[in-house]
Design a protein around this motif. Sequence first.
Motif, short mmCIF file in Angstrom:
data_model
loop_
_atom_site.label_atom_id
_atom_site.label_comp_id
_atom_site.label_asym_id
_atom_site.label_seq_id
_atom_site.Cartn_x
_atom_site.Cartn_y
_atom_site.Cartn_z
N GLY A 1 8.52 2.61 -3.57
CA GLY A 1 8.52 4.02 -3.92
C GLY A 1 7.15 4.68 -3.78
N ILE A 2 6.33 4.15 -2.86
CA ILE A 2 4.97 4.69 -2.68
C ILE A 2 4.88 5.37 -1.31
CG2 ILE A 2 2.51 4.13 -2.48
CD1 ILE A 2 3.25 1.44 -3.94
N THR A 3 4.36 6.60 -1.27
CA THR A 3 4.07 7.24 0.00
C THR A 3 2.55 7.30 0.17
OG1 THR A 3 6.03 8.62 -0.17
CG2 THR A 3 4.35 9.35 1.38
N PRO A 4 1.99 6.56 1.14
CA PRO A 4 0.55 6.62 1.36
C PRO A 4 0.11 8.05 1.69
CG PRO A 4 1.50 4.81 2.62
CD PRO A 4 2.64 5.63 2.09
N GLY A 5 -1.03 8.46 1.14
CA GLY A 5 -1.55 9.80 1.39
C GLY A 5 -2.99 9.76 1.87
N ASN B 1 -6.06 1.65 8.07
CA ASN B 1 -6.93 1.52 6.90
C ASN B 1 -6.32 2.21 5.68
OD1 ASN B 1 -8.96 -0.02 8.00
ND2 ASN B 1 -10.46 1.63 8.20
N THR B 2 -5.64 3.33 5.91
CA THR B 2 -5.03 4.05 4.79
C THR B 2 -3.90 3.23 4.17
OG1 THR B 2 -5.63 6.13 5.84
CG2 THR B 2 -3.98 6.25 4.10
N VAL B 3 -3.13 2.54 5.01
CA VAL B 3 -2.09 1.64 4.48
C VAL B 3 -2.74 0.50 3.71
CG1 VAL B 3 -0.32 -0.05 5.12
CG2 VAL B 3 -0.32 2.20 6.18
N THR B 4 -3.79 -0.09 4.27
CA THR B 4 -4.51 -1.18 3.58
C THR B 4 -5.00 -0.70 2.21
OG1 THR B 4 -5.20 -2.09 5.70
CG2 THR B 4 -6.47 -2.78 3.77
N ALA B 5 -5.61 0.49 2.18
CA ALA B 5 -6.14 1.04 0.93
C ALA B 5 -5.01 1.25 -0.08
CB ALA B 5 -6.87 2.35 1.21
N THR B 6 -3.88 1.75 0.41
CA THR B 6 -2.73 2.00 -0.48
C THR B 6 -2.26 0.69 -1.11
OG1 THR B 6 -2.04 3.80 1.00
CG2 THR B 6 -0.39 2.99 -0.56
N GLN C 1 5.23 -0.07 8.21
CA GLN C 1 4.63 -0.46 6.92
C GLN C 1 4.77 0.67 5.91
OE1 GLN C 1 0.82 -1.33 8.60
NE2 GLN C 1 1.61 -3.17 9.63
N VAL C 2 4.61 1.91 6.38
CA VAL C 2 4.76 3.07 5.49
C VAL C 2 6.20 3.14 4.98
CG1 VAL C 2 4.78 5.61 5.44
CG2 VAL C 2 2.87 4.39 6.54
N GLN C 3 7.14 2.93 5.89
CA GLN C 3 8.56 2.97 5.50
C GLN C 3 8.86 1.89 4.45
OE1 GLN C 3 10.56 5.50 6.69
NE2 GLN C 3 11.83 4.78 4.99
N ALA C 4 8.28 0.70 4.66
CA ALA C 4 8.50 -0.41 3.71
C ALA C 4 7.90 -0.07 2.34
CB ALA C 4 7.91 -1.70 4.26
N LEU C 5 6.72 0.55 2.34
CA LEU C 5 6.11 0.94 1.05
C LEU C 5 7.00 1.94 0.32
CD1 LEU C 5 2.34 1.23 2.08
CD2 LEU C 5 3.23 -0.18 0.21
N LYS C 6 7.61 2.85 1.08
CA LYS C 6 8.52 3.84 0.47
C LYS C 6 9.77 3.15 -0.07
CE LYS C 6 7.26 7.79 3.40
NZ LYS C 6 7.68 8.62 4.54
N ASP C 7 10.38 2.33 0.79
CA ASP C 7 11.68 1.72 0.44
C ASP C 7 11.54 0.70 -0.68
OD1 ASP C 7 12.72 3.21 2.44
OD2 ASP C 7 12.93 1.55 3.88
N GLN C 8 10.52 -0.15 -0.58
CA GLN C 8 10.43 -1.28 -1.52
C GLN C 8 9.64 -0.96 -2.78
OE1 GLN C 8 8.96 -4.50 0.93
NE2 GLN C 8 10.51 -4.03 2.48
N ASP D 1 -9.39 11.22 -8.18
CA ASP D 1 -8.51 11.13 -9.36
C ASP D 1 -7.04 11.38 -9.03
OD1 ASP D 1 -10.76 10.69 -10.87
OD2 ASP D 1 -11.00 12.79 -11.48
N ASP D 2 -6.76 11.83 -7.81
CA ASP D 2 -5.39 12.21 -7.44
C ASP D 2 -4.61 10.97 -6.97
OD1 ASP D 2 -3.06 13.23 -6.33
OD2 ASP D 2 -4.07 14.98 -5.47
N GLU D 3 -3.57 10.62 -7.71
CA GLU D 3 -2.82 9.40 -7.39
C GLU D 3 -2.05 9.47 -6.07
OE1 GLU D 3 -0.27 8.24 -10.55
OE2 GLU D 3 -1.95 7.64 -11.85
N ARG D 4 -1.79 10.68 -5.59
CA ARG D 4 -1.07 10.80 -4.31
C ARG D 4 -1.98 10.51 -3.12
NH1 ARG D 4 0.28 16.83 -4.43
NH2 ARG D 4 -1.93 16.69 -5.01
N VAL D 5 -3.30 10.53 -3.38
CA VAL D 5 -4.28 10.35 -2.31
C VAL D 5 -4.80 8.92 -2.34
CG1 VAL D 5 -6.58 11.05 -1.50
CG2 VAL D 5 -4.98 12.78 -2.37
N HIS D 6 -4.58 8.18 -1.23
CA HIS D 6 -5.05 6.79 -1.15
C HIS D 6 -6.26 6.65 -0.24
CE1 HIS D 6 -0.76 6.73 -2.22
NE2 HIS D 6 -1.15 5.80 -3.07
N GLY D 7 -6.43 7.61 0.66
CA GLY D 7 -7.57 7.58 1.56
C GLY D 7 -8.24 8.94 1.60
#
Length: 298
Positions: A30-34, A281-286, A21-28, A87-93
């Motif tokens: 451009g999001i890297t869950p943090g 949960n971090t993927v869900t939050a992202t 799921q993380v790979q798909a978020l990156k590929d499709q 406030d940090d957009e790179r942080v999802h969880g």
Amino acid sequence: DATIIDGKGFAADLRSGVAQQVQALKDQHGITPGLAVVLVGENPASQVYVRSKAKKTVEVGMESFHHHLDANTSEHELLDLVQQLNDDERVHGILVQLPLPDHIDEDKVIHTIDPQKDVDGFHLMNVGRLATGDLDNAMVPCTPLGCLMLLKDQLGDLSGKKAVVAGRSNIVGKPMAHLLLANNCTTEIVHSRTRDIAAECRDADILVVAVGKTRMVRGDWIKPGATVIDVGINRLDPEPGEEKGKLVGDVAFDEAKQVAGAITPVPGGVGPMTIAVLLANTVTATCRQHNVAEPARS
Ligand code: NAD
């Protein structure tokens, strides 16, 4: 004998699903869950947990942000850091490792976390969503969600089953009961003041035990064929020649496995699920933060 539920294997599968799921978020997208983990002080158990969380976060391809603050960090400084992570957009969880030092108000810290980034599910907003059955928007605490996944994998539809949860903590017992209720179980919580706890347990098709008492639940507390989830992690005194004592659960495993239909072992049952669900949960939050369709969870 009972089927031994392989939590360790299930958790490994869940983590590889998360990695995809993380790979798909990156590929499709451009999001890297943090995932940001905040540790205050030098509690040795907390340090072990935090290190293990960071390692597994990186293994599934997510970004890991680690903040280790001094034991005498002020509450104000910690709240500032949480706000900065909100406030940090790179942080999802955001996960603040508990317990916190005594001079810091834990509730205040938890309630400063943006509920959408509260991957532990401890913010009142998420507690309320779970309690009202709004599972599409709640972040659900990791350990009980992991227990639910094991139960559904084992039993399929849980509708109409009699579920008994032993323990009423805010971290495990209560959210577990809400999850079972949301899955249409007839749900009961038993605790230290329950009159005849053995009799209540004996009625359960599903028995989830989270009391923190070594081998409290005996074989004759279990209904033949029941599914038993043992959340407890208790360390025995070391035997001669052992450096550390053995880990055991809240259920007398050797007795219980002769009666139950299926049971989780300790270690290797619920324990490994907690971190795997944290990553899920971090993927869900992202996905929710970016309005991307989220993977189905239990
Ligand atoms: P807690 O101490 O906060 O709560 C324990 C609950 O058990 C309380 O509600 C209490 O009323 C009840 N209880 C205590 N003695 C009892 C008795 N004699 N009879 C009936 N009920 C009794 O603990 P917790 O945080 O819910 O954790 C419970 C156990 O689960 C601990 O062993 C803990 O280490 C373990 N745990 C494991 C994981 C994991 O990842 N596997 C996560 C969290 C907790």
